[in-house]
Design an enzyme around this catalytic site. Sequence first.
Site, short mmCIF file in Angstrom:
data_model
loop_
_atom_site.label_atom_id
_atom_site.label_comp_id
_atom_site.label_asym_id
_atom_site.label_seq_id
_atom_site.Cartn_x
_atom_site.Cartn_y
_atom_site.Cartn_z
N HIS A 29 -49.86 -108.30 -6.72
CA HIS A 29 -50.25 -106.91 -7.02
C HIS A 29 -49.71 -106.04 -5.89
O HIS A 29 -50.09 -106.21 -4.74
CB HIS A 29 -51.77 -106.80 -7.09
CG HIS A 29 -52.37 -107.64 -8.19
ND1 HIS A 29 -52.57 -107.16 -9.46
CD2 HIS A 29 -52.76 -108.94 -8.22
CE1 HIS A 29 -53.08 -108.12 -10.23
NE2 HIS A 29 -53.20 -109.22 -9.49
N ASN A 44 -51.56 -103.75 -13.37
CA ASN A 44 -52.81 -102.99 -13.23
C ASN A 44 -52.74 -101.98 -12.09
O ASN A 44 -53.61 -101.94 -11.22
CB ASN A 44 -54.01 -103.92 -13.08
CG ASN A 44 -53.92 -104.84 -11.88
OD1 ASN A 44 -52.83 -105.04 -11.33
ND2 ASN A 44 -55.04 -105.38 -11.46
N HIS A 74 -46.78 -113.88 -9.17
CA HIS A 74 -48.03 -113.16 -9.47
C HIS A 74 -48.52 -112.43 -8.23
O HIS A 74 -49.19 -113.00 -7.38
CB HIS A 74 -49.09 -114.17 -9.96
CG HIS A 74 -50.31 -113.52 -10.53
ND1 HIS A 74 -50.91 -113.97 -11.68
CD2 HIS A 74 -51.05 -112.46 -10.12
CE1 HIS A 74 -51.97 -113.20 -11.95
NE2 HIS A 74 -52.08 -112.29 -11.01
N ASP A 130 -51.27 -114.57 -6.22
CA ASP A 130 -52.20 -113.56 -6.74
C ASP A 130 -52.57 -112.59 -5.61
O ASP A 130 -53.73 -112.17 -5.48
CB ASP A 130 -53.44 -114.19 -7.37
CG ASP A 130 -54.20 -113.20 -8.26
OD1 ASP A 130 -53.77 -112.03 -8.36
OD2 ASP A 130 -55.22 -113.59 -8.83
N HIS A 135 -53.42 -117.99 -12.61
CA HIS A 135 -54.45 -118.36 -11.63
C HIS A 135 -55.50 -119.36 -12.14
O HIS A 135 -56.69 -119.05 -12.22
CB HIS A 135 -55.13 -117.12 -11.03
CG HIS A 135 -55.53 -116.04 -12.01
ND1 HIS A 135 -56.36 -116.28 -13.06
CD2 HIS A 135 -55.20 -114.73 -12.07
CE1 HIS A 135 -56.54 -115.15 -13.73
NE2 HIS A 135 -55.85 -114.21 -13.14
#
Lengths: 305, 437
Positions: free
Chosen positions: B74, B106, B72, B317, B244
Amino acid sequence: MHFNRKDLLGIQELDVSEIEFILDLSRSFKEINERTIKKVPTLRGKTVIHLFYEPSTRTRTSFDVAAKRLSADTFSVTASTSSIVKGETALDTLKNLEAMKPDVFVIRHSASGAPWQLAARTSASVINAGDGMHEHPSQALLDMLTILDNKKSLRGLNVLIVGDIFHSRVARSNIWGLKKMGATVVVCGPATLIPPNIDAMGAEVSHCLDQCIPEADVIMVLRLQKERQQQMLLPSLREYSTWYGINGERLKNAKKDVLIMHPGPINRGVEISSEVADGPCSVILDQVTNGVAVRMALLYLLGQR
Amino acid sequence: MKPNEKPANLILRNGRVIDPAQGLDAVATVVIENGKVVEVGPNIEIGAQRRGEFEQIDAGGKWVVPGLIDMHVHLREPGEEYKETIASGTRAAVAGGFTAVACMPNTRPVNDCAAVTQFILKKAAEEGACRVFPVGAISKGLEGRNLCELGELRASGVVAVSDDGRPVESSMLMRRALEYAKTFGLLVISHCEDLGLSSGGLMNEGRVSTRLGLRGIPRAAEEVMAARDILLAELTGARLHLAHISSAGSVALIREAKKRGLQVTAETAPHYFTLDEELLSTFNPVYKVNPPVRTREDMEAIKAGLADGTLDAIASDHAPHSAVEKDLEFEYAANGMIGLESSLPLILRLVRQSILSPLDAIAKVSQNPARILSIPFGTLAKGAAADLTVIDPEATYTIDARKFESKSRNCPFDGMEAQGRAVMTFIDGRVVFTAPD
């Protein structure tokens, strides 16, 4: 001398001797406001900038009157008239104003904590004139001063704070201040307007106003913002004033010498009736008068640094 | 990764080899030939005539583990390259000991179609330092209205779908997503948040939020959605992964769901077992994250959930933001913290605290995420790609975000004393990272 800080940000961080020192100093400034020539040269040559990110009439005027009576030069920067609307960050605004060498920033901000964040980034003094739902130290100090004008001591007093505790920085600062000074603080309102774990701050919680009133030495009435209805916190203003509005009928059960206080601006007929706001127990306008003295004391303490 | 001419032949000797997939935790030799693991065992001898073909590394005192997987992260590319790129994010990954990452959709544009997935995979192949497994969106534009073309996304290479950053608000859309994803064997990853309950919230709701005058996000905002999605997984018989996880109540819900035999897995992040809400007292936005860091009781429940297997994986995350989003009033600052270069020491701390065995700790960032994402990595089994991480469990140092490979600096662990770090990271038997001394 019990005061040795760069900033005055919150009541929470002050100790009892600091609070007493500020209150004593405020009393000595009260006299200046009664003179025909209401000005002393104490802060001549000092620069105070009011940096207001939230609309305010009373607090900003009060700080401004206080600074001017001490002969400081004052400037106001507000959200609607400044580069704030052009997208400059608060930190950039602060840095630019700091480059003009002010001595004190008086900061009001709708975001809780912003004065702490900004104070850490400037060598000038910062006075918190209210941040979000967090602290409003000058208000709590002027409230304590007003109570002490009418009561011998804060110790052992029963202070009832009524209304929207959740969104109120006035309530938080007063809870911390009054508890430190030995008072009992009861907060009363519908459960939707009482923040979780407020008891951890030392306040007792009640949802029944009529039970609280007979015990109270002081009743602080908080402003109820009409928008709270849209946030599912209240069914209607009518229901609110039925259960939590302070009116003459309710006060029949109060102590004869109860003090009625309100930080303003008041919504007549919502949280307080006109007969009470304008009645013999009300010290609402004394609070405003004392506000100038307290803010003179704070500006004096930090501006002298 | 760039194709390399020379075959990657390598022998790592004397390391403590920890491979949860094989239940192996012993001092052993690992032999890698042509980028694959060919043998793991004690006292392996290569014939004298072949010895020259192998690079020899002495891993004495070190752990040799499967290349770590962060399921996970970004990476912000396409669209927010000033925060992170596929190149910088994957460099951060290998520096943290990770050889594979799953990146959330995203981005701008959202990874909700084949073109974006292919762009990410192409960039990763050209510029990436590690393996990149894109996660596609559940709904077009993450708007929560219409399903993405999950079949095409699957065919383009996504390993799972998620609207991460936002919940799927409509229970009906979530039901359909779980059902339809089943058609293509796609995993659905849920960001559990009831937006009505969390609305305007800036931190965990409770004693500290009241004291700081910051609006709270109740645990129930996460738990209501975790409960809903568990029930929908039961209804549809689909696989569900909860991202999360931050609260004690969610851990209890997942534990109960697993007890009932549902195909539910879950991950937590290092900040949820390392940081508590008291840290927000300085209003430093580096601690602002969604879901928020919670109480010591929640931290303990998260650790217990990791220990008993309720929480399968640890993922960072990793959410890079620049000062433009972070150096603001707490209320206006963006949510998120970076973690790729600080995860490993925080996970190793759980080993020193005897919460996880070395095998279990490594499983949370190798075997388990590989199993959840159905990717053939996370093991040193014979024939597996030689992705591996050499860890010095004794190295003590201060975490210094200024030295990070990530483009962003929003790391709440900056300045923390840490123990344990990746010293070498290999992919297909080739060194992709060596720690500076």
